[in-house]
Write a protein that holds these residues in place. Structure first.
Motif, PDB file in Angstrom:
ATOM      1  N   ALA A  62     -37.817 -49.883  38.093  1.00  0.00           N
ATOM      2  CA  ALA A  62     -37.121 -48.661  38.513  1.00  0.00           C
ATOM      3  C   ALA A  62     -36.284 -48.952  39.747  1.00  0.00           C
ATOM      4  O   ALA A  62     -36.619 -49.802  40.567  1.00  0.00           O
ATOM      5  CB  ALA A  62     -38.130 -47.555  38.822  1.00  0.00           C
ATOM      6  N   GLN A  63     -35.172 -48.255  39.876  1.00  0.00           N
ATOM      7  CA  GLN A  63     -34.297 -48.400  41.016  1.00  0.00           C
ATOM      8  C   GLN A  63     -34.430 -47.172  41.910  1.00  0.00           C
ATOM      9  O   GLN A  63     -34.458 -46.049  41.438  1.00  0.00           O
ATOM     10  CB  GLN A  63     -32.842 -48.552  40.577  1.00  0.00           C
ATOM     11  CG  GLN A  63     -32.565 -49.852  39.818  1.00  0.00           C
ATOM     12  CD  GLN A  63     -31.095 -49.961  39.464  1.00  0.00           C
ATOM     13  OE1 GLN A  63     -30.368 -48.982  39.497  1.00  0.00           O
ATOM     14  NE2 GLN A  63     -30.669 -51.171  39.145  1.00  0.00           N
ATOM     15  N   ASN A  64     -34.521 -47.435  43.200  1.00  0.00           N
ATOM     16  CA  ASN A  64     -34.556 -46.331  44.148  1.00  0.00           C
ATOM     17  C   ASN A  64     -33.150 -45.792  44.357  1.00  0.00           C
ATOM     18  O   ASN A  64     -32.204 -46.562  44.544  1.00  0.00           O
ATOM     19  CB  ASN A  64     -35.121 -46.781  45.498  1.00  0.00           C
ATOM     20  CG  ASN A  64     -36.604 -47.065  45.403  1.00  0.00           C
ATOM     21  OD1 ASN A  64     -37.319 -46.374  44.697  1.00  0.00           O
ATOM     22  ND2 ASN A  64     -37.070 -48.098  46.102  1.00  0.00           N
ATOM     23  N   VAL A  65     -33.018 -44.483  44.313  1.00  0.00           N
ATOM     24  CA  VAL A  65     -31.726 -43.849  44.530  1.00  0.00           C
ATOM     25  C   VAL A  65     -31.909 -42.702  45.512  1.00  0.00           C
ATOM     26  O   VAL A  65     -32.991 -42.127  45.628  1.00  0.00           O
ATOM     27  CB  VAL A  65     -31.115 -43.327  43.206  1.00  0.00           C
ATOM     28  CG1 VAL A  65     -30.798 -44.470  42.274  1.00  0.00           C
ATOM     29  CG2 VAL A  65     -32.051 -42.327  42.533  1.00  0.00           C
ATOM     30  N   ALA A  66     -30.870 -42.374  46.223  1.00  0.00           N
ATOM     31  CA  ALA A  66     -30.904 -41.267  47.184  1.00  0.00           C
ATOM     32  C   ALA A  66     -30.039 -40.138  46.651  1.00  0.00           C
ATOM     33  O   ALA A  66     -28.884 -40.348  46.290  1.00  0.00           O
ATOM     34  CB  ALA A  66     -30.397 -41.724  48.548  1.00  0.00           C
ATOM     35  N   TYR A  67     -30.629 -38.961  46.569  1.00  0.00           N
ATOM     36  CA  TYR A  67     -29.880 -37.794  46.149  1.00  0.00           C
ATOM     37  C   TYR A  67     -29.364 -37.094  47.404  1.00  0.00           C
ATOM     38  O   TYR A  67     -30.136 -36.589  48.195  1.00  0.00           O
ATOM     39  CB  TYR A  67     -30.773 -36.834  45.348  1.00  0.00           C
ATOM     40  CG  TYR A  67     -31.404 -37.468  44.152  1.00  0.00           C
ATOM     41  CD1 TYR A  67     -32.704 -37.971  44.237  1.00  0.00           C
ATOM     42  CD2 TYR A  67     -30.724 -37.593  42.961  1.00  0.00           C
ATOM     43  CE1 TYR A  67     -33.301 -38.566  43.142  1.00  0.00           C
ATOM     44  CE2 TYR A  67     -31.307 -38.178  41.864  1.00  0.00           C
ATOM     45  CZ  TYR A  67     -32.594 -38.672  41.961  1.00  0.00           C
ATOM     46  OH  TYR A  67     -33.174 -39.258  40.863  1.00  0.00           O
ATOM     47  N   GLY A  68     -28.067 -37.090  47.584  1.00  0.00           N
ATOM     48  CA  GLY A  68     -27.481 -36.517  48.787  1.00  0.00           C
ATOM     49  C   GLY A  68     -27.181 -35.043  48.618  1.00  0.00           C
ATOM     50  O   GLY A  68     -26.902 -34.569  47.522  1.00  0.00           O
ATOM     51  N   PHE A  69     -27.245 -34.321  49.706  1.00  0.00           N
ATOM     52  CA  PHE A  69     -26.909 -32.916  49.720  1.00  0.00           C
ATOM     53  C   PHE A  69     -25.777 -32.710  50.723  1.00  0.00           C
ATOM     54  O   PHE A  69     -25.522 -33.533  51.583  1.00  0.00           O
ATOM     55  CB  PHE A  69     -28.122 -32.062  50.103  1.00  0.00           C
ATOM     56  CG  PHE A  69     -29.258 -32.169  49.130  1.00  0.00           C
ATOM     57  CD1 PHE A  69     -30.235 -33.134  49.279  1.00  0.00           C
ATOM     58  CD2 PHE A  69     -29.350 -31.312  48.051  1.00  0.00           C
ATOM     59  CE1 PHE A  69     -31.284 -33.241  48.393  1.00  0.00           C
ATOM     60  CE2 PHE A  69     -30.390 -31.402  47.162  1.00  0.00           C
ATOM     61  CZ  PHE A  69     -31.368 -32.378  47.323  1.00  0.00           C
ATOM     62  N   GLY A  70     -25.133 -31.578  50.605  1.00  0.00           N
ATOM     63  CA  GLY A  70     -24.014 -31.274  51.486  1.00  0.00           C
ATOM     64  C   GLY A  70     -24.494 -30.689  52.787  1.00  0.00           C
ATOM     65  O   GLY A  70     -25.485 -31.099  53.356  1.00  0.00           O
ATOM     66  N   GLY A  71     -23.779 -29.670  53.264  1.00  0.00           N
ATOM     67  CA  GLY A  71     -24.124 -29.024  54.510  1.00  0.00           C
ATOM     68  C   GLY A  71     -23.060 -29.228  55.558  1.00  0.00           C
ATOM     69  O   GLY A  71     -22.122 -30.013  55.387  1.00  0.00           O
ATOM     70  N   VAL A  72     -23.201 -28.510  56.657  1.00  0.00           N
ATOM     71  CA  VAL A  72     -22.270 -28.655  57.766  1.00  0.00           C
ATOM     72  C   VAL A  72     -22.393 -30.064  58.351  1.00  0.00           C
ATOM     73  O   VAL A  72     -23.491 -30.515  58.665  1.00  0.00           O
ATOM     74  CB  VAL A  72     -22.553 -27.591  58.851  1.00  0.00           C
ATOM     75  CG1 VAL A  72     -21.717 -27.872  60.095  1.00  0.00           C
ATOM     76  CG2 VAL A  72     -22.253 -26.202  58.321  1.00  0.00           C
ATOM     77  N   LEU A  73     -21.262 -30.733  58.480  1.00  0.00           N
ATOM     78  CA  LEU A  73     -21.263 -32.068  59.078  1.00  0.00           C
ATOM     79  C   LEU A  73     -21.264 -31.909  60.585  1.00  0.00           C
ATOM     80  O   LEU A  73     -20.296 -31.446  61.182  1.00  0.00           O
ATOM     81  CB  LEU A  73     -20.026 -32.844  58.620  1.00  0.00           C
ATOM     82  CG  LEU A  73     -19.884 -33.046  57.110  1.00  0.00           C
ATOM     83  CD1 LEU A  73     -18.594 -33.791  56.795  1.00  0.00           C
ATOM     84  CD2 LEU A  73     -21.082 -33.797  56.547  1.00  0.00           C
ATOM     85  N   PHE A  74     -22.374 -32.296  61.215  1.00  0.00           N
ATOM     86  CA  PHE A  74     -22.514 -32.149  62.661  1.00  0.00           C
ATOM     87  C   PHE A  74     -22.664 -33.503  63.348  1.00  0.00           C
ATOM     88  O   PHE A  74     -21.870 -33.866  64.208  1.00  0.00           O
ATOM     89  CB  PHE A  74     -23.708 -31.249  62.982  1.00  0.00           C
ATOM     90  CG  PHE A  74     -24.051 -31.184  64.444  1.00  0.00           C
ATOM     91  CD1 PHE A  74     -23.256 -30.460  65.316  1.00  0.00           C
ATOM     92  CD2 PHE A  74     -25.150 -31.864  64.955  1.00  0.00           C
ATOM     93  CE1 PHE A  74     -23.549 -30.408  66.675  1.00  0.00           C
ATOM     94  CE2 PHE A  74     -25.464 -31.815  66.305  1.00  0.00           C
ATOM     95  CZ  PHE A  74     -24.663 -31.080  67.170  1.00  0.00           C
ATOM     96  N   PHE A  75     -23.673 -34.273  62.964  1.00  0.00           N
ATOM     97  CA  PHE A  75     -23.942 -35.520  63.659  1.00  0.00           C
ATOM     98  C   PHE A  75     -22.844 -36.559  63.427  1.00  0.00           C
ATOM     99  O   PHE A  75     -22.511 -37.324  64.336  1.00  0.00           O
ATOM    100  CB  PHE A  75     -25.304 -36.084  63.240  1.00  0.00           C
ATOM    101  CG  PHE A  75     -26.462 -35.318  63.806  1.00  0.00           C
ATOM    102  CD1 PHE A  75     -26.750 -35.380  65.166  1.00  0.00           C
ATOM    103  CD2 PHE A  75     -27.253 -34.518  62.998  1.00  0.00           C
ATOM    104  CE1 PHE A  75     -27.807 -34.668  65.702  1.00  0.00           C
ATOM    105  CE2 PHE A  75     -28.309 -33.800  63.523  1.00  0.00           C
ATOM    106  CZ  PHE A  75     -28.590 -33.870  64.879  1.00  0.00           C
ATOM    107  N   GLY A  76     -22.276 -36.567  62.221  1.00  0.00           N
ATOM    108  CA  GLY A  76     -21.188 -37.512  61.960  1.00  0.00           C
ATOM    109  C   GLY A  76     -19.993 -37.273  62.864  1.00  0.00           C
ATOM    110  O   GLY A  76     -19.550 -38.189  63.578  1.00  0.00           O
ATOM    111  N   PRO A  77     -19.442 -36.049  62.870  1.00  0.00           N
ATOM    112  CA  PRO A  77     -18.334 -35.780  63.790  1.00  0.00           C
ATOM    113  C   PRO A  77     -18.714 -35.993  65.255  1.00  0.00           C
ATOM    114  O   PRO A  77     -17.896 -36.464  66.046  1.00  0.00           O
ATOM    115  CB  PRO A  77     -18.004 -34.304  63.503  1.00  0.00           C
ATOM    116  CG  PRO A  77     -18.412 -34.100  62.086  1.00  0.00           C
ATOM    117  CD  PRO A  77     -19.642 -34.951  61.917  1.00  0.00           C
TER     118      PRO A  77
END
Length: 216
Positions: A62-77
């Motif tokens: 099996a391969q590990n995968v990450a399911y991403g979610f959206g949301g307000v981008l705060f830490f990146g900016p």
């Protein structure tokens, strides 16, 4: 010489007043009709990630995968502003469109529009940010959420008033089909105030401290 007027605040918010009879039936059942679009909004507004496995029998190969979610981008900016003094344009556009969508849902819930919230069309809601480019202070994003504490306190009481206004409006629409204009202006002003604080403290698109007012 007359003093120069300060430039307008770089966050503009308005809702077109529905100068027409509103739908009494959907207004009466608004708590239920809003559920599907709230679920849709929740799928893109909640941030985070979850790990899972894809393929394999009993976990084999099996391969590990990450399911991403959206949301307000705060830490990146925040990190980009801190280290590069730059707000990536597509992150800016994402936050703006997400806030527009959230506001359309809020306006529908507050009975200010009886048209079902669209995922892309602006409808009666107008929200605009002025793109900051490289003009932002690199250190302010670290403390903006703290500097905005006075606004949180004021907004707490303003939102209580907004809830009372919406309840009164619910009865008014059922009997008259109209949204009382003074109540509409008040709820619109609270949402405008909220959007300015959000833009300053969380989406980080401006360094100008939000004004303490309901008016544009």
């Amino acid at each position: 010489m007359q003093p120069t007027a300060p430039p307008p605040y770089p966050v503009n918010f308005s809702v077109a007043y529905p100068d027409r009879p509103l739908n009494r039936l959907t207004s009466f059942f608004r708590l239920f009709t809003i559920i599907p679009i709230v679920i849709v909004l929740g799928t893109v507004y909640s941030g985070g990630a979850e790990w899972g496995q894809w393929g394999g029998d009993n976990g084999n190969h099996a391969q590990n995968v990450a399911y991403g979610f959206g949301g307000v981008l705060f830490f990146g900016p925040l990190l980009m502003i801190l280290f590069r003094k730059k707000y990536p344009r597509w992150w800016f556009d994402w936050n703006l469109e997400l806030q527009r969508f959230a506001n359309r849902v809020t306006v529908y819930f507050a009975l200010m529009d009886d048209r079902y919230p669209a995922t892309d069309d602006q409808q009666s809601v107008r929200l605009d940010y002025l793109y900051p480019g490289g003009t932002l202070n690199r250190f302010l994003p670290i403390v903006k959420w703290l500097l905005a504490v006075p606004h949180y306190v004021v907004l707490f009481f303003l939102h209580i008033g907004a809830v009372v206004a919406v309840v009164i409006t619910w009865f008014a629409i059922l009997f008259t089909g109209r949204y009382p204009r003074p109540l509409f202006d008040y709820v619109e002003g609270v949402l405008r105030w909220q959007n300015r604080v959000t833009a300053y403290a969380f989406t980080l698109v401006t360094d100008r401290y939000p004004p303490f007012r309901l008016a544009p």
